[in-house]
Scaffold this motif. Structure first.
Motif, short mmCIF file in Angstrom:
data_model
loop_
_atom_site.label_atom_id
_atom_site.label_comp_id
_atom_site.label_asym_id
_atom_site.label_seq_id
_atom_site.Cartn_x
_atom_site.Cartn_y
_atom_site.Cartn_z
N ALA A 85 0.82 -1.21 0.00
CA ALA A 85 0.00 0.00 0.00
C ALA A 85 0.85 1.26 0.00
CB ALA A 85 -0.94 -0.01 1.21
N HIS A 86 2.05 1.17 0.57
CA HIS A 86 2.95 2.33 0.64
C HIS A 86 3.96 2.36 -0.50
CE1 HIS A 86 2.10 2.64 5.26
NE2 HIS A 86 1.09 3.05 4.50
N ALA A 87 3.67 1.60 -1.57
CA ALA A 87 4.60 1.58 -2.70
C ALA A 87 4.53 2.85 -3.53
CB ALA A 87 4.30 0.37 -3.60
N ARG A 91 0.50 7.47 2.15
CA ARG A 91 0.86 6.87 3.42
C ARG A 91 -0.38 6.75 4.29
NH1 ARG A 91 4.26 5.92 0.61
NH2 ARG A 91 6.50 6.23 0.78
N LEU A 92 -0.62 5.55 4.83
CA LEU A 92 -1.77 5.31 5.69
C LEU A 92 -1.30 5.21 7.14
CD1 LEU A 92 -3.61 2.54 3.62
CD2 LEU A 92 -4.08 4.99 3.64
N ASN A 93 -2.11 5.75 8.05
CA ASN A 93 -1.78 5.57 9.46
C ASN A 93 -2.10 4.14 9.87
OD1 ASN A 93 -4.64 5.41 10.24
ND2 ASN A 93 -4.70 7.61 9.86
N PRO A 94 -1.52 3.64 10.97
CA PRO A 94 -1.72 2.23 11.35
C PRO A 94 -3.17 1.84 11.54
CG PRO A 94 0.11 3.19 12.57
CD PRO A 94 -0.55 4.32 11.84
N ASP A 98 -5.12 -1.15 9.52
CA ASP A 98 -5.79 -2.26 10.19
C ASP A 98 -7.20 -2.46 9.65
OD1 ASP A 98 -3.57 -2.71 11.73
OD2 ASP A 98 -4.29 -1.53 13.43
N ARG A 99 -7.95 -1.36 9.53
CA ARG A 99 -9.31 -1.46 9.01
C ARG A 99 -9.31 -1.89 7.53
NH1 ARG A 99 -10.04 -1.54 13.54
NH2 ARG A 99 -11.54 -0.38 14.81
N LEU A 100 -8.36 -1.36 6.79
CA LEU A 100 -8.27 -1.74 5.38
C LEU A 100 -8.02 -3.24 5.24
CD1 LEU A 100 -7.99 -1.05 2.34
CD2 LEU A 100 -5.58 -0.54 2.78
N TYR A 101 -7.13 -3.77 6.04
CA TYR A 101 -6.82 -5.20 5.98
C TYR A 101 -8.03 -6.04 6.37
CZ TYR A 101 -4.28 -9.57 6.76
OH TYR A 101 -3.85 -10.87 6.72
N GLU A 102 -8.75 -5.62 7.40
CA GLU A 102 -9.93 -6.36 7.83
C GLU A 102 -11.02 -6.35 6.76
OE1 GLU A 102 -10.88 -4.32 11.36
OE2 GLU A 102 -9.45 -5.42 12.62
N LEU A 103 -11.24 -5.20 6.14
CA LEU A 103 -12.26 -5.10 5.10
C LEU A 103 -11.90 -5.95 3.89
CD1 LEU A 103 -14.92 -3.82 4.27
CD2 LEU A 103 -13.66 -1.81 3.48
N SER A 316 -6.42 9.22 6.17
CA SER A 316 -7.14 8.29 7.03
C SER A 316 -8.34 7.78 6.26
CB SER A 316 -7.58 8.99 8.32
OG SER A 316 -8.34 8.11 9.12
N LEU A 317 -8.39 6.47 6.04
CA LEU A 317 -9.43 5.90 5.20
C LEU A 317 -10.78 5.84 5.89
CD1 LEU A 317 -7.60 2.88 3.52
CD2 LEU A 317 -8.15 5.08 2.52
N PHE A 318 -10.79 5.67 7.20
CA PHE A 318 -12.04 5.43 7.92
C PHE A 318 -12.14 6.37 9.11
CE2 PHE A 318 -10.36 1.50 6.17
CZ PHE A 318 -11.39 1.13 5.33
#
Length: 388
Positions: A85-87, A91-94, A98-103, A316-318
């Motif tokens: 995701a950071h390629a 940049r996403l905060n932790p 976490d929420r992105l991975y769960e979704l 921040s995605l969520f």
């Protein structure tokens, strides 16, 4: 356990990642009243999607993934996907990661569960790859990489037998079985229960070439049928009328497209965890193999294209303020959320006992460092991780 599950996991989770990022970047590109632009432009969105897809479909990365190997833990998966995701410049905060991975996991889990037959896992992967090619169609080089990857996937998996596909499906179900994160979209569509478990339909068409359940046949050693009996199947089944077609349906017959994330309703993709979810304290017996896999996968990613810190943007995605407060009170609830190392609390008081204890701890660390210097393989792995 199947040794061919890892490529499908990364391709399908990578597809879900691009869906979510595309939807979120489109949604937050302007302010709520559309009066001013966001921190990134349309070109930034295309660049993010292109860089992530380009890294995922790069030849070195796919060469490493396509090697027969066991499927590893969620912690390793999440670490590599975070790097993926950071390629680009984003940049996403932790918490967002976490929420992105769960979704991503919950969407993929539902697609695995509703596959009519194990071989349809390949069709789910092809659907993801076709959608990713559409998202990066403005970057011909990345689109060509996706086409080459799809060709290689077809070449590897088309020769597998039905038994191997069944083992592949069981491996994916074991990998996803303990995940019961609630997704608001799934709850709204009535395909997920409040406890986070999916409500799977017990009716509908069976796969093409498969008989409707309800009959038990007994054969002798020569393959001759001796007798048959009927049993109530508990559902309303019908024969498939469109061989080769594949659609995902919800519990009430509503078609659920693979790209379920709606730009107009981003709040429907929020995730929450059921309160009964507990941490898995089972020790990971494959820790060394996971570190080696992580080093190889991350080493195969192109790090020369990493942007300068000032050229990147964070997002921040969520909206998770309330849930973050709950997590701070409850503590980590998932295996990949636990810290990698323990924490030693030392009271900074200048007394003789404290100084003696500090000297003892420092001495232990010095002895461990001397022992570790003789382990060249461990040093090489740590050096590689430090460089990354």
């Amino acid at each position: 356990m199947s040794v061919r599950a890892l490529p499908l996991v990364f391709i399908n989770l990578g597809g879900e990642m691009l869906y979510i990022l595309d939807q979120r970047l489109r949604t937050h590109n302007t302010s709520e009243d559309n009066s001013e632009k966001g921190l990134w432009s349309e070109n930034d969105r295309k660049r993010v999607l292109g860089d992530i897809a380009g890294t995922l479909f790069s030849k070195s990365f796919m060469d490493e993934l396509l090697k027969p190997q066991q499927l590893y833990s969620h912690r390793t998966m999440k670490t590599v996907l975070t790097r993926l995701a950071h390629a680009s410049i984003m940049r996403l905060n932790p918490a967002s990661m976490d929420r992105l991975y769960e979704l991503m996991l919950m969407a993929f889990k539902y697609q695995v569960l509703v596959c009519p037959r194990p071989r349809d896992l390949l069709l789910v992967s092809y659907n993801h790859m076709d959608a990713m090619r559409q998202l990066v169609r403005d970057t011909p080089a990345v689109e060509n990489q996706a086409e080459e990857t799809q060709r290689r996937i077809l070449e590897v998996y088309s020769t597998l037998s039905e038994g191997e596909f069944q083992l592949l499906r069981q491996t994916l179900l074991i990998f996803l079985q303990d995940l019961h994160v609630r997704v608001s979209l799934f709850l709204k569509m009535k395909i997920q229960n409040p406890n986070g478990r999916f409500a799977l339909p017990t009716s509908g068409p069976v796969p093409h070439g498969i008989e409707v359940p309800g009959t038990i046949r007994t054969f002798d050693w020569k393959g001759r049928e001796l007798r048959r009996c009927q049993f109530p199947e508990g559902g309303s089944y019908s024969h498939s009328v469109r061989p080769g077609s594949f659609e995902l349906h919800g519990a009430r017959g509503t078609r659920l497209g693979l790209n379920m994330y709606n730009v107009e309703h981003p709040e429907e993709t929020q995730t929450t965890r059921p309160p009964s979810l507990k941490a898995d304290n089972t020790p990971n017996l494959l820790a060394k193999e996971e570190l080696n896999l992580l080093a190889r996968l991350m080493g195969s990613m192109d790090t020369e294209k990493s942007p300068a810190p000032e050229a990147s943007f964070r997002m921040s995605l969520f909206d998770m303020e309330e849930e973050e407060e709950e997590e701070e009170e409850a503590g980590p609830s998932c295996e990949w959320k636990r810290p990698l190392f323990g924490v030693i609390n030392i009271q900074a008081v200048q007394d003789e006992q404290t100084v003696t204890e500090l000297a003892r701890i420092v001495g232990q660390f010095s002895e461990k460092d001397e022992e570790n210097q003789s382990d060249n393989k461990g040093d090489d792995l740590l050096a590689m991780m430090d460089d990354l």
